[in-house]
Motif scaffolding. Structure first.
Motif, PDB file in Angstrom:
ATOM      1  N   UNK A  29       0.686  -1.406  -0.214  1.00  0.00           N
ATOM      2  CA  UNK A  29       0.046   0.171   0.079  1.00  0.00           C
ATOM      3  C   UNK A  29       0.698   1.333  -0.241  1.00  0.00           C
ATOM      4  N   UNK A  30       1.577   1.468   0.858  1.00  0.00           N
ATOM      5  CA  UNK A  30       2.448   2.747   1.583  1.00  0.00           C
ATOM      6  C   UNK A  30       4.414   2.572   0.731  1.00  0.00           C
ATOM      7  N   UNK A  31       4.872   1.360   0.174  1.00  0.00           N
ATOM      8  CA  UNK A  31       5.799   1.048  -0.529  1.00  0.00           C
ATOM      9  C   UNK A  31       7.192   0.906   0.643  1.00  0.00           C
ATOM     10  N   UNK A  32       6.152   1.791   2.224  1.00  0.00           N
ATOM     11  CA  UNK A  32       7.240   1.447   3.068  1.00  0.00           C
ATOM     12  C   UNK A  32       7.054   0.351   4.460  1.00  0.00           C
ATOM     13  N   UNK A  33       8.720   0.442   4.693  1.00  0.00           N
ATOM     14  CA  UNK A  33       9.088  -0.849   5.239  1.00  0.00           C
ATOM     15  C   UNK A  33       8.548  -1.152   7.018  1.00  0.00           C
ATOM     16  N   UNK A  34       7.475  -2.719   7.172  1.00  0.00           N
ATOM     17  CA  UNK A  34       6.878  -3.419   8.457  1.00  0.00           C
ATOM     18  C   UNK A  34       7.820  -4.313   9.013  1.00  0.00           C
ATOM     19  N   UNK A  35       9.460  -3.633   9.084  1.00  0.00           N
ATOM     20  CA  UNK A  35      10.578  -5.103   9.789  1.00  0.00           C
ATOM     21  C   UNK A  35      10.393  -4.612  11.273  1.00  0.00           C
ATOM     22  N   UNK A  36       9.290  -5.342  12.087  1.00  0.00           N
ATOM     23  CA  UNK A  36       9.517  -5.103  13.716  1.00  0.00           C
ATOM     24  C   UNK A  36      10.689  -5.869  14.061  1.00  0.00           C
TER      25      UNK A  36
ATOM     26  N   UNK B  34      18.842  -4.408  11.126  1.00  0.00           N
ATOM     27  CA  UNK B  34      18.039  -4.575  10.142  1.00  0.00           C
ATOM     28  C   UNK B  34      16.304  -3.957  10.516  1.00  0.00           C
ATOM     29  N   UNK B  35      16.463  -4.303  11.477  1.00  0.00           N
ATOM     30  CA  UNK B  35      15.118  -3.489  11.660  1.00  0.00           C
ATOM     31  C   UNK B  35      14.418  -1.758  11.210  1.00  0.00           C
ATOM     32  N   UNK B  36      13.019  -1.569  11.828  1.00  0.00           N
ATOM     33  CA  UNK B  36      12.498  -0.479  11.297  1.00  0.00           C
ATOM     34  C   UNK B  36      11.655   0.495  11.644  1.00  0.00           C
ATOM     35  N   UNK B  37      11.394   1.355  11.879  1.00  0.00           N
ATOM     36  CA  UNK B  37       9.951   1.780  11.977  1.00  0.00           C
ATOM     37  C   UNK B  37       8.915   1.273  11.866  1.00  0.00           C
ATOM     38  N   UNK B  38       8.059   1.937  12.113  1.00  0.00           N
ATOM     39  CA  UNK B  38       6.326   1.562  11.302  1.00  0.00           C
ATOM     40  C   UNK B  38       6.683   2.226   9.730  1.00  0.00           C
ATOM     41  N   UNK B  39       5.949   1.406   9.035  1.00  0.00           N
ATOM     42  CA  UNK B  39       6.423   2.200   7.664  1.00  0.00           C
ATOM     43  C   UNK B  39       7.367   2.962   7.130  1.00  0.00           C
ATOM     44  N   UNK B  40       8.115   2.067   7.448  1.00  0.00           N
ATOM     45  CA  UNK B  40      10.059   3.123   7.575  1.00  0.00           C
ATOM     46  C   UNK B  40      10.624   2.648   5.785  1.00  0.00           C
ATOM     47  N   UNK B  41      11.717   3.222   5.570  1.00  0.00           N
ATOM     48  CA  UNK B  41      12.329   3.944   4.247  1.00  0.00           C
ATOM     49  C   UNK B  41      13.656   2.301   4.758  1.00  0.00           C
ATOM     50  N   UNK B  42      13.978   1.707   3.405  1.00  0.00           N
ATOM     51  CA  UNK B  42      14.579   1.115   3.017  1.00  0.00           C
ATOM     52  C   UNK B  42      16.247   1.339   3.383  1.00  0.00           C
TER      53      UNK B  42
ATOM     54  N   UNK C 284      13.890  10.735   6.288  1.00  0.00           N
ATOM     55  CA  UNK C 284      13.802   9.510   6.661  1.00  0.00           C
ATOM     56  C   UNK C 284      13.104   8.474   7.307  1.00  0.00           C
ATOM     57  N   UNK C 285      12.755   7.537   7.881  1.00  0.00           N
ATOM     58  CA  UNK C 285      12.095   7.104   8.523  1.00  0.00           C
ATOM     59  C   UNK C 285      10.331   7.288   7.920  1.00  0.00           C
ATOM     60  N   UNK C 286      10.321   7.039   7.045  1.00  0.00           N
ATOM     61  CA  UNK C 286       9.744   6.953   5.709  1.00  0.00           C
ATOM     62  C   UNK C 286      10.000   6.281   4.430  1.00  0.00           C
ATOM     63  N   UNK C 287       8.897   6.152   3.750  1.00  0.00           N
ATOM     64  CA  UNK C 287       9.466   5.401   2.766  1.00  0.00           C
ATOM     65  C   UNK C 287       9.978   5.867   1.442  1.00  0.00           C
ATOM     66  N   UNK C 288       9.821   6.997   1.623  1.00  0.00           N
ATOM     67  CA  UNK C 288      10.670   8.086   0.474  1.00  0.00           C
ATOM     68  C   UNK C 288      12.017   8.861   0.984  1.00  0.00           C
ATOM     69  N   UNK C 289      12.721   7.879   2.727  1.00  0.00           N
ATOM     70  CA  UNK C 289      13.677   7.489   2.325  1.00  0.00           C
ATOM     71  C   UNK C 289      14.269   6.901   1.038  1.00  0.00           C
ATOM     72  N   UNK C 290      15.985   8.234   0.825  1.00  0.00           N
ATOM     73  CA  UNK C 290      16.374   6.847  -0.313  1.00  0.00           C
ATOM     74  C   UNK C 290      18.797   7.598  -0.460  1.00  0.00           C
ATOM     75  N   UNK C 291      18.636   7.190  -0.942  1.00  0.00           N
ATOM     76  CA  UNK C 291      20.115   7.149  -1.400  1.00  0.00           C
ATOM     77  C   UNK C 291      20.439   6.812  -2.177  1.00  0.00           C
ATOM     78  N   UNK C 292      21.194   7.555  -3.852  1.00  0.00           N
ATOM     79  CA  UNK C 292      21.030   7.185  -4.982  1.00  0.00           C
ATOM     80  C   UNK C 292      22.878   5.712  -4.994  1.00  0.00           C
TER      81      UNK C 292
END
Length: 394
Positions: free
Chosen positions: A20-27, A77-85, A366-374
């Protein structure tokens, strides 16, 4: 080397991702995070590294070469709720790729080198950030941590064995690579930077208690509504942080009974506050708490404030940071502070000489699905980490 990094990154990309969001749920200790942990163990085994895990779920892959104090790198390797990659996994994948690059160069380190994964860095499940590294260093005793609960009431002691850890015994230096969680490197036009330290920060639980009542039949002037007290507190915290040039965020709220047609009986909200100094943090949280208490008196509600965790200022090893920033080809890397907490801060506080490398984040999100690095910047980061490991492991 580029293919190795990109192939590993592709392996991780679909795990725990929301359609749905493209974010990550890696609790921590959920299926996606455990899948990533198993992936990491497989990567270490494929490289001939000796895998060691402690009773809390932290894992290190050791390259058993040389003698003396070990050099450790890695992240989480864990993420926030609906976090970035990138927050966490970039440091793990880059560490494995940097190890490959060091080997390709024919370098044999003079001391052991390890790649680490610490669990529950984000505090997204059991509420205490950097929990794995806190337990590994002894900063948080197992006796107090085992009773931590997640949102479903599951205790940490129910999902992990617990006990003691010797995972960091003999570690002499820790280097963590991380995506930058801001725009400092963008503004400087640099792909890589070195951390000078971490702002003091804390998590505080505000409990506003009122009286449940009917949303339709209760006159506005007859209500004891804790939601109003919370709302004014959130607005006030935002204003005070802006005026002070600091950070204050109410990012999590729990409402009881959480019914659309009911005046709430209780609102519990968690404040994340970060400041450039410890005195500033104490002053900011004190001001927010005082304002909340005054508002509660006017609303007829009750307020309780509990500091769930407070992390002091972290100043990374100055000599180590200067050496890492200057000792490379192509000019100095900038040395910058960070407002985000990291496992590196916990290890530094435990007396382990520590430094961090940051990789540019083009949007600063950061802490968002929009988090990015080239990819190009990530590969610069891999090379920078390999250079750092090579020099520090001599």
């Amino acid at each position: 080397m580029p293919d190795d990094f990109e192939r590993m990154w592709a392996d991780l990309a679909p795990v725990g991702r929301s359609a749905r969001s493209g974010g990550y749920f890696r609790q921590p200790f959920t299926t996606p995070e455990r899948e990533l942990s198993a992936w990491f163990v497989g990567q270490c085994t494929a490289r001939g590294l000796r895998v060691e895990a402690d009773a809390f779920g932290n894992v290190v892959g050791w390259w058993d070469v040389g003698t003396g104090p070990a050099l450790l790198t890695g992240s989480h390797l864990d993420s926030v709720l609906d976090g970035g990659a990138y927050d966490g996994p970039l440091g793990v994948v880059s560490a494995l790729a940097a190890l490959d690059l060091v080997r390709e160069r024919g370098v044999v380190p003079g001391r052991p080198v390890g790649v680490s994964v610490f669990v529950e860095e984000e505090g997204s499940r059991f509420g205490l950030a950097c929990l794995g590294s806190r337990l590994a260093t002894g900063a948080t005793p197992w006796e107090s941590a085992r009773g931590l609960t997640d949102r479903d009431g599951v205790h940490l002691g129910d999902v992990v064995e617990g006990g003691t850890s010797s995972l960091l015994d003999g570690v002499g230096t820790f280097v963590e690579l991380h995506v930058e969680q801001g725009r400092d490197l963008v503004d400087r036009g640099a792909a890589v930077g070195v951390a000078s330290g971490i702002w003091p920060h804390g998590r505080y639980r505000f409990e506003f208690t009122g009286a449940a009542n009917h949303a339709g039949t209760t006159r506005m002037e007859d209500r004891v509504d804790p939601m109003l007290t919370y709302a004014f507190t959130a607005l006030g915290a935002n204003k005070q942080a802006r005026l002070a040039g600091q950070r204050a965020t109410f990012g999590r709220v729990s409402v009881e009974p959480n019914g659309t047609n009911a005046v709430p009986s209780r609102v519990t909200a968690w404040l994340d506050a970060r400041c450039s100094t410890e005195a500033g943090l104490e002053e900011l949280v004190g001001s927010i708490s005082t304002q909340a208490a005054d508002r509660a008196d006017r609303d007829g509600t009750r307020l309780t404030v509990v500091a769930e965790s407070v992390s002091p200022t972290v100043v990374f090893d100055d000599a180590l940071a200067a050496r890492v920033a200057a000792d490379h080809e192509g000019g100095d890397w900038p040395v910058i502070p960070t407002q985000a907490g990291h496992d590196a801060g916990i290890l530094s506080a435990a007396g382990i000489p520590t430094t961090m490398l940051f990789v540019r984040n083009p949007t600063g999100v950061s802490h968002s699905p929009d988090e990015h690095a080239e990819v190009a910047d990530c590969l610069v980061g891999v090379s920078a980490l390999a250079d750092t490991l090579e020099r520090l492991a001599r």
